[in-house]
Design a protein around this motif. Structure first.
Motif, PDB file in Angstrom:
ATOM      1  N   GLU A  63       0.734  -1.034   0.112  1.00 57.91           N
ATOM      2  CA  GLU A  63       0.042  -0.023  -0.021  1.00 57.91           C
ATOM      3  C   GLU A  63       1.007   1.324   0.092  1.00 57.91           C
ATOM      4  O   GLU A  63       1.760   1.448   0.651  1.00 57.91           O
ATOM      5  CB  GLU A  63      -0.975  -0.009   1.382  1.00 57.91           C
ATOM      6  N   VAL A  64       0.510   2.251  -0.963  1.00 57.06           N
ATOM      7  CA  VAL A  64       1.008   3.384  -0.766  1.00 57.06           C
ATOM      8  C   VAL A  64      -0.226   4.794  -0.651  1.00 57.06           C
ATOM      9  O   VAL A  64      -0.982   4.459  -1.256  1.00 57.06           O
ATOM     10  CB  VAL A  64       1.882   3.899  -2.166  1.00 57.06           C
ATOM     11  N   GLY A  65       0.175   5.578   0.367  1.00 56.52           N
ATOM     12  CA  GLY A  65      -1.013   6.605   0.481  1.00 56.52           C
ATOM     13  C   GLY A  65      -0.660   7.832  -0.091  1.00 56.52           C
ATOM     14  O   GLY A  65       0.389   8.032  -0.778  1.00 56.52           O
ATOM     15  N   GLY A  66      -1.402   8.686   0.154  1.00 50.98           N
ATOM     16  CA  GLY A  66      -1.453  10.007  -0.317  1.00 50.98           C
ATOM     17  C   GLY A  66      -2.425  10.240  -1.385  1.00 50.98           C
ATOM     18  O   GLY A  66      -3.300   9.648  -1.751  1.00 50.98           O
ATOM     19  N   THR A  67      -2.094  11.569  -2.259  1.00 50.20           N
ATOM     20  CA  THR A  67      -3.056  11.746  -3.208  1.00 50.20           C
ATOM     21  C   THR A  67      -2.333  12.363  -4.336  1.00 50.20           C
ATOM     22  O   THR A  67      -1.284  12.753  -4.226  1.00 50.20           O
ATOM     23  CB  THR A  67      -3.839  13.089  -2.945  1.00 50.20           C
ATOM     24  N   GLY A  68      -2.716  12.373  -5.721  1.00 49.65           N
ATOM     25  CA  GLY A  68      -2.224  12.654  -6.692  1.00 49.65           C
ATOM     26  C   GLY A  68      -1.761  11.412  -7.552  1.00 49.65           C
ATOM     27  O   GLY A  68      -2.182  10.070  -7.382  1.00 49.65           O
ATOM     28  N   THR A  69      -0.364  11.482  -8.188  1.00 48.17           N
ATOM     29  CA  THR A  69       0.193  10.438  -8.733  1.00 48.17           C
ATOM     30  C   THR A  69       1.705  10.478  -8.377  1.00 48.17           C
ATOM     31  O   THR A  69       2.143  11.346  -7.652  1.00 48.17           O
ATOM     32  CB  THR A  69       0.253  10.413 -10.092  1.00 48.17           C
ATOM     33  N   ALA A  70       2.111   9.182  -8.213  1.00 50.87           N
ATOM     34  CA  ALA A  70       3.662   8.895  -7.909  1.00 50.87           C
ATOM     35  C   ALA A  70       4.242   7.706  -8.462  1.00 50.87           C
ATOM     36  O   ALA A  70       3.386   6.902  -8.959  1.00 50.87           O
ATOM     37  CB  ALA A  70       3.636   8.721  -6.454  1.00 50.87           C
ATOM     38  N   GLN A  71       5.518   7.752  -8.529  1.00 46.91           N
ATOM     39  CA  GLN A  71       6.233   6.533  -9.057  1.00 46.91           C
ATOM     40  C   GLN A  71       6.393   5.494  -7.823  1.00 46.91           C
ATOM     41  O   GLN A  71       6.613   5.833  -6.995  1.00 46.91           O
ATOM     42  CB  GLN A  71       7.734   6.768  -9.567  1.00 46.91           C
ATOM     43  N   VAL A  72       6.098   4.139  -8.089  1.00 45.17           N
ATOM     44  CA  VAL A  72       6.048   3.359  -7.085  1.00 45.17           C
ATOM     45  C   VAL A  72       6.746   1.937  -7.505  1.00 45.17           C
ATOM     46  O   VAL A  72       6.617   1.607  -8.950  1.00 45.17           O
ATOM     47  CB  VAL A  72       4.699   2.635  -6.476  1.00 45.17           C
ATOM     48  N   PHE A  81       7.660  -1.355 -11.589  1.00 44.44           N
ATOM     49  CA  PHE A  81       8.119   0.057 -11.472  1.00 44.44           C
ATOM     50  C   PHE A  81       7.087   0.686 -12.452  1.00 44.44           C
ATOM     51  O   PHE A  81       7.077   0.555 -13.671  1.00 44.44           O
ATOM     52  CB  PHE A  81       9.413   0.423 -11.887  1.00 44.44           C
ATOM     53  N   GLU A  82       6.147   1.621 -11.565  1.00 39.70           N
ATOM     54  CA  GLU A  82       5.265   2.388 -12.638  1.00 39.70           C
ATOM     55  C   GLU A  82       4.574   3.486 -12.225  1.00 39.70           C
ATOM     56  O   GLU A  82       4.891   3.783 -10.709  1.00 39.70           O
ATOM     57  CB  GLU A  82       4.188   1.391 -12.966  1.00 39.70           C
ATOM     58  N   GLN A  83       4.096   4.305 -12.685  1.00 36.94           N
ATOM     59  CA  GLN A  83       3.271   5.606 -12.294  1.00 36.94           C
ATOM     60  C   GLN A  83       1.915   5.011 -11.755  1.00 36.94           C
ATOM     61  O   GLN A  83       1.069   4.347 -12.432  1.00 36.94           O
ATOM     62  CB  GLN A  83       3.108   6.495 -13.368  1.00 36.94           C
TER      63      GLN A  83
END
Length: 153
Positions: A63-72, A81-83
């Motif tokens: 799980e990755v939290g937050g808002t918007g978009t990010a590379q993970v 590896f993806e946006q």
């Protein structure tokens, strides 16, 4: 002059030895590879299935939290590896086998940056859960280290 000639001969001899030394199984086609010595063929087959033993299946949730978009970037059954759009969750079923039963497998998630309350970029919060139990987190993005866990049976 003698040193130059000796060096040239040494380099030439090394090049001949290197190019002449190939893995006959690798260089050969499929039909020839199966004709390789029995010990070579057997060791190739044994490498993939050390004992055939399998562990219990595990459900791994990244799980990755937050808002918007990010590379993970995450590593479960394979590397990815993806946006992504946040918040983001990925669930994988994993079952250890062979040597993995003895040494385990590291699973991890590396979150990209998100804008913090102060407007500065910081790591997005991440967690890893195994079979419903949280096993790793980055303290809501306060730690710059990725979330990682050694999965064992």
């Amino acid at each position: 002059m003698r040193k130059t000639a000796a060096l040239a001969i040494s380099l030439l001899a090394a090049a001949v030895l290197v190019t002449g030394c190939g893995d006959e199984k690798k260089d050969a086609g499929p039909a020839e590879a199966s004709k390789a010595s029995p010990s070579t063929a057997a060791s190739g087959e044994a490498k993939g299935s050390s004992s055939g033993a399998k562990g219990a299946p595990h459900q791994v949730v990244f799980e990755v939290g937050g808002t918007g978009t990010a590379q993970v970037m995450w590593n479960g059954n394979s590397n990815h590896f993806e946006q992504v759009t946040l918040p983001w969750t990925k669930t994988e079923s994993m079952q250890l086998e062979g040597a993995e039963l003895k040494v385990g497998v590291t699973v991890s998630v590396v979150p990209g940056s998100v804008k913090g309350a102060d407007g500065m970029l910081k790591p997005a919060p991440c967690t890893i859960k195994v079979d419903g139990k949280q096993v790793a987190d980055n303290q809501d993005g306060k730690s710059t280290k990725p979330c990682e866990y050694k999965l064992r049976d």
